[in-house]
Design an enzyme around this catalytic site. Structure first.
Site, short mmCIF file in Angstrom:
data_model
loop_
_atom_site.label_atom_id
_atom_site.label_comp_id
_atom_site.label_asym_id
_atom_site.label_seq_id
_atom_site.Cartn_x
_atom_site.Cartn_y
_atom_site.Cartn_z
N LYS A 96 25.97 -9.94 -1.40
CA LYS A 96 26.02 -8.71 -2.21
C LYS A 96 24.65 -8.35 -2.81
O LYS A 96 23.72 -9.18 -2.80
CB LYS A 96 27.06 -8.89 -3.32
N TYR B 230 36.90 -1.38 0.23
CA TYR B 230 37.62 -1.91 -0.94
C TYR B 230 38.83 -1.06 -1.30
O TYR B 230 39.30 -1.11 -2.44
CB TYR B 230 36.66 -2.00 -2.13
N PHE C 278 38.29 -1.65 -12.22
CA PHE C 278 36.91 -1.99 -11.86
C PHE C 278 36.44 -1.31 -10.57
O PHE C 278 35.31 -1.52 -10.15
CB PHE C 278 36.74 -3.52 -11.76
N THR D 79 36.35 -16.21 -7.82
CA THR D 79 35.80 -14.86 -7.98
C THR D 79 34.94 -14.76 -9.23
O THR D 79 33.84 -14.20 -9.21
CB THR D 79 36.95 -13.82 -8.06
N ASN E 140 28.99 -10.99 -8.10
CA ASN E 140 29.35 -12.38 -7.81
C ASN E 140 28.82 -12.87 -6.44
O ASN E 140 29.37 -13.78 -5.84
CB ASN E 140 30.86 -12.60 -7.96
N HIS F 280 31.11 -11.86 -0.86
CA HIS F 280 32.50 -11.54 -0.57
C HIS F 280 32.92 -12.36 0.64
O HIS F 280 32.13 -12.55 1.56
CB HIS F 280 32.67 -10.04 -0.23
N GLU G 219 38.41 -6.79 8.59
CA GLU G 219 37.09 -6.65 7.95
C GLU G 219 35.96 -6.87 8.96
O GLU G 219 34.93 -6.20 8.88
CB GLU G 219 36.98 -7.63 6.77
#
Ligand code: CMP
Length: 140
Positions: free
Chosen positions: A11, A51, A59, A93, A114, A117, A128
């Protein structure tokens, strides 16, 4: 155990801090192989679609802004029980709950930033992976 593939994303918080190599080393040291990898900027449309399952969550807006705010590295990891193995390597997470030695415990900034993913099931992994890669871009 079967050889599986799972989708991983390094990320923006991690690419900003130049942590791609250290994170990849965690995967490789644990026996997963990086069989596809590309550094990209996600569009808002891509992040919202990726997402979509979270679109009603409070969020969601912040997550999309965060994920489009810098480069990400999308990758396919392959190995024995890869979906579960990657989830162990990533840790919880929320980095505050992640086990020592996990990527999120060592590198994540908070529950949003974080660092990584990973797909949460074999079924979602297939979806995905297909979101980012064509079969001929994955070289096992
Ligand atoms: P990821 O595995 O990419 O899946 C959904 C992401 O939403 C998750 O990692 C976090 O980055 C983010 N997320 C999950 N829960 C929260 C939360 N309570 N607050 C902010 N972000 C969250």
């Amino acid at each position: 155990m079967a050889i599986e593939r799972t989708l991983s994303i390094i990320k923006p918080d991690a690419t900003r801090r130049n942590l791609t190599g250290k994170i990849n080393a965690k995967f490789e040291e644990a026996g997963l192989r990086i069989v596809a990898q590309r550094r990209i900027l996600l569009s808002r449309e891509q992040a919202e679609a990726f997402y979509a399952v979270h679109k009603e969550r409070p969020f969601f807006g912040g997550l999309v802004s965060f994920m489009t705010g810098g480069p990400v590295v999308v990758q396919v990891l392959e190995g024995e029980d890869a979906v579960a193995a990657n989830r162990r390597i990533m840790g919880a997470t929320n980095p505050a709950n992640a086990e020592p030695g996990t990527i999120r415990r060592e590198f994540a900034e908070d529950i949003e930033a974080n660092s990584v993913h990973g797909s949460d099931s074999a079924e979602n992994a297939a979806t995905e992976i297909a979101f980012f890669f064509t079969p001929n871009e994955i070289v096992g």
